[in-house]
Design a protein around this motif. Structure first.
Motif, PDB file in Angstrom:
ATOM      1  N   PRO A   1      10.893  22.571 -60.012  1.00 13.28           N
ATOM      2  CA  PRO A   1      12.013  23.175 -60.659  1.00 13.28           C
ATOM      3  C   PRO A   1      12.178  24.756 -60.407  1.00 13.28           C
ATOM      4  N   VAL A   2      13.618  24.973 -60.376  1.00 14.25           N
ATOM      5  CA  VAL A   2      14.023  26.375 -60.251  1.00 14.25           C
ATOM      6  C   VAL A   2      13.227  27.158 -61.365  1.00 14.25           C
ATOM      7  N   GLY A   3      12.824  28.497 -60.762  1.00 14.74           N
ATOM      8  CA  GLY A   3      11.752  29.335 -61.627  1.00 14.74           C
ATOM      9  C   GLY A   3      10.432  29.023 -61.564  1.00 14.74           C
ATOM     10  N   SER A   4       9.807  27.809 -60.931  1.00 12.54           N
ATOM     11  CA  SER A   4       8.670  27.489 -60.789  1.00 12.54           C
ATOM     12  C   SER A   4       7.839  28.054 -59.498  1.00 12.54           C
ATOM     13  N   GLN A   5       6.622  28.201 -59.490  1.00 13.62           N
ATOM     14  CA  GLN A   5       6.034  28.510 -58.360  1.00 13.62           C
ATOM     15  C   GLN A   5       5.563  27.459 -57.372  1.00 13.62           C
ATOM     16  N   LEU A   6       5.672  27.767 -55.943  1.00 12.23           N
ATOM     17  CA  LEU A   6       5.268  26.698 -54.969  1.00 12.23           C
ATOM     18  C   LEU A   6       3.503  26.927 -54.987  1.00 12.23           C
ATOM     19  N   PRO A   7       2.823  26.109 -54.654  1.00 16.31           N
ATOM     20  CA  PRO A   7       1.354  26.361 -54.298  1.00 16.31           C
ATOM     21  C   PRO A   7       1.199  27.490 -53.218  1.00 16.31           C
ATOM     22  N   PRO A   8       0.233  28.105 -53.127  1.00 16.10           N
ATOM     23  CA  PRO A   8       0.048  28.829 -51.972  1.00 16.10           C
ATOM     24  C   PRO A   8      -0.018  28.292 -50.773  1.00 16.10           C
ATOM     25  N   GLU A   9       0.064  28.763 -49.600  1.00 14.16           N
ATOM     26  CA  GLU A   9       0.086  28.640 -48.118  1.00 14.16           C
ATOM     27  C   GLU A   9      -1.235  27.600 -48.146  1.00 14.16           C
TER      28      GLU A   9
ATOM     29  N   GLU B   1      14.667  30.799 -45.368  1.00 18.70           N
ATOM     30  CA  GLU B   1      15.866  31.219 -44.775  1.00 18.70           C
ATOM     31  C   GLU B   1      16.954  30.162 -45.368  1.00 18.70           C
ATOM     32  N   ALA B   2      16.686  29.209 -45.757  1.00 11.75           N
ATOM     33  CA  ALA B   2      17.771  28.153 -46.439  1.00 11.75           C
ATOM     34  C   ALA B   2      18.349  28.794 -47.807  1.00 11.75           C
ATOM     35  N   GLY B   3      17.476  29.614 -48.387  1.00  8.10           N
ATOM     36  CA  GLY B   3      17.753  30.232 -49.526  1.00  8.10           C
ATOM     37  C   GLY B   3      17.297  29.422 -50.784  1.00  8.10           C
ATOM     38  N   LEU B   4      16.250  28.488 -50.527  1.00 10.27           N
ATOM     39  CA  LEU B   4      15.702  27.620 -51.765  1.00 10.27           C
ATOM     40  C   LEU B   4      14.623  28.365 -52.486  1.00 10.27           C
ATOM     41  N   ILE B   5      13.736  29.147 -51.655  1.00  9.28           N
ATOM     42  CA  ILE B   5      12.856  29.723 -52.029  1.00  9.28           C
ATOM     43  C   ILE B   5      12.721  31.459 -51.850  1.00  9.28           C
ATOM     44  N   ALA B   6      12.060  32.176 -52.725  1.00 12.61           N
ATOM     45  CA  ALA B   6      11.672  33.605 -52.403  1.00 12.61           C
ATOM     46  C   ALA B   6      10.432  33.866 -52.491  1.00 12.61           C
ATOM     47  N   ARG B   7      10.171  34.764 -51.820  1.00 10.10           N
ATOM     48  CA  ARG B   7       8.646  35.232 -51.480  1.00 10.10           C
ATOM     49  C   ARG B   7       8.447  36.544 -52.286  1.00 10.10           C
ATOM     50  N   ARG B   8       7.401  37.097 -52.794  1.00  6.62           N
ATOM     51  CA  ARG B   8       7.005  38.344 -53.187  1.00  6.62           C
ATOM     52  C   ARG B   8       5.728  38.555 -53.126  1.00  6.62           C
ATOM     53  N   ARG B   9       5.026  39.306 -52.357  1.00  5.50           N
ATOM     54  CA  ARG B   9       3.591  39.708 -52.395  1.00  5.50           C
ATOM     55  C   ARG B   9       3.073  40.064 -53.515  1.00  5.50           C
ATOM     56  N   GLY B  10       2.124  39.139 -54.114  1.00  5.12           N
ATOM     57  CA  GLY B  10       1.159  39.411 -54.985  1.00  5.12           C
ATOM     58  C   GLY B  10       1.784  38.673 -56.314  1.00  5.12           C
ATOM     59  N   ALA B  11       2.865  37.996 -56.042  1.00  2.89           N
ATOM     60  CA  ALA B  11       3.763  37.157 -57.131  1.00  2.89           C
ATOM     61  C   ALA B  11       3.756  35.760 -56.751  1.00  2.89           C
ATOM     62  N   GLY B  12       3.703  35.489 -55.393  1.00  2.00           N
ATOM     63  CA  GLY B  12       3.925  34.199 -55.141  1.00  2.00           C
ATOM     64  C   GLY B  12       5.204  33.760 -54.560  1.00  2.00           C
ATOM     65  N   THR B  13       5.310  32.470 -54.479  1.00  2.00           N
ATOM     66  CA  THR B  13       6.591  31.889 -53.951  1.00  2.00           C
ATOM     67  C   THR B  13       7.379  31.119 -54.933  1.00  2.00           C
ATOM     68  N   THR B  14       8.554  31.626 -55.258  1.00  4.18           N
ATOM     69  CA  THR B  14       9.318  31.253 -56.514  1.00  4.18           C
ATOM     70  C   THR B  14      10.431  30.250 -55.912  1.00  4.18           C
ATOM     71  N   VAL B  15      10.733  29.101 -56.614  1.00  7.07           N
ATOM     72  CA  VAL B  15      11.861  28.088 -56.331  1.00  7.07           C
ATOM     73  C   VAL B  15      13.138  28.951 -56.884  1.00  7.07           C
ATOM     74  N   ILE B  16      14.026  29.399 -56.111  1.00  9.48           N
ATOM     75  CA  ILE B  16      15.351  30.031 -56.534  1.00  9.48           C
ATOM     76  C   ILE B  16      16.683  28.892 -56.820  1.00  9.48           C
ATOM     77  N   ALA B  17      16.639  28.094 -55.893  1.00 13.39           N
ATOM     78  CA  ALA B  17      17.679  27.065 -55.984  1.00 13.39           C
ATOM     79  C   ALA B  17      17.170  25.476 -55.756  1.00 13.39           C
ATOM     80  N   ALA B  18      17.805  24.639 -56.572  1.00 13.88           N
ATOM     81  CA  ALA B  18      17.207  23.073 -56.302  1.00 13.88           C
ATOM     82  C   ALA B  18      18.102  22.660 -55.023  1.00 13.88           C
ATOM     83  N   ALA B  19      19.010  23.095 -54.465  1.00 14.72           N
ATOM     84  CA  ALA B  19      19.865  22.554 -53.244  1.00 14.72           C
ATOM     85  C   ALA B  19      20.168  23.412 -52.409  1.00 14.72           C
TER      86      ALA B  19
END
Length: 76
Positions: free
Chosen positions: A23-31, A54-72
């Motif tokens: 869901p939006v706000g959750s973290q994706l698993p690491p690479e 690039e599609a705007g679904l997730i955002a990456r931040r070093r040390g914080a992981g990959t966060t879901v920012i949009a469901a579509a």
């Protein structure tokens, strides 16, 4: 001819995000975990994550992981 594996993985993750597995706000698993789970190389997992970024679904931040920012896809 089949799509490249990184595109296949990106579509798999896009579908998982859309159906609420991540869901939006959750973290994706690491690479590395994505690579092991889906039987691909870490480089392939990184490219799939890049497509979703690039599609705007997730955002990456070093040390914080990959966060879901949009469901579509925001541009859809």
């Amino acid at each position: 001819m089949a799509a490249p594996r990184y595109r296949q993985l990106a579509e798999t993750l896009r579908a998982a995000i859309a159906r609420g597995d991540y869901p939006v706000g959750s973290q994706l698993p690491p690479e590395l975990e994505l690579a092991e789970t889906h039987g691909v190389s870490r480089h392939t997992a990184r490219d799939a994550i890049r497509l979703l970024t690039e599609a705007g679904l997730i955002a990456r931040r070093r040390g914080a992981g990959t966060t879901v920012i949009a469901a579509a896809n925001p541009s859809a």
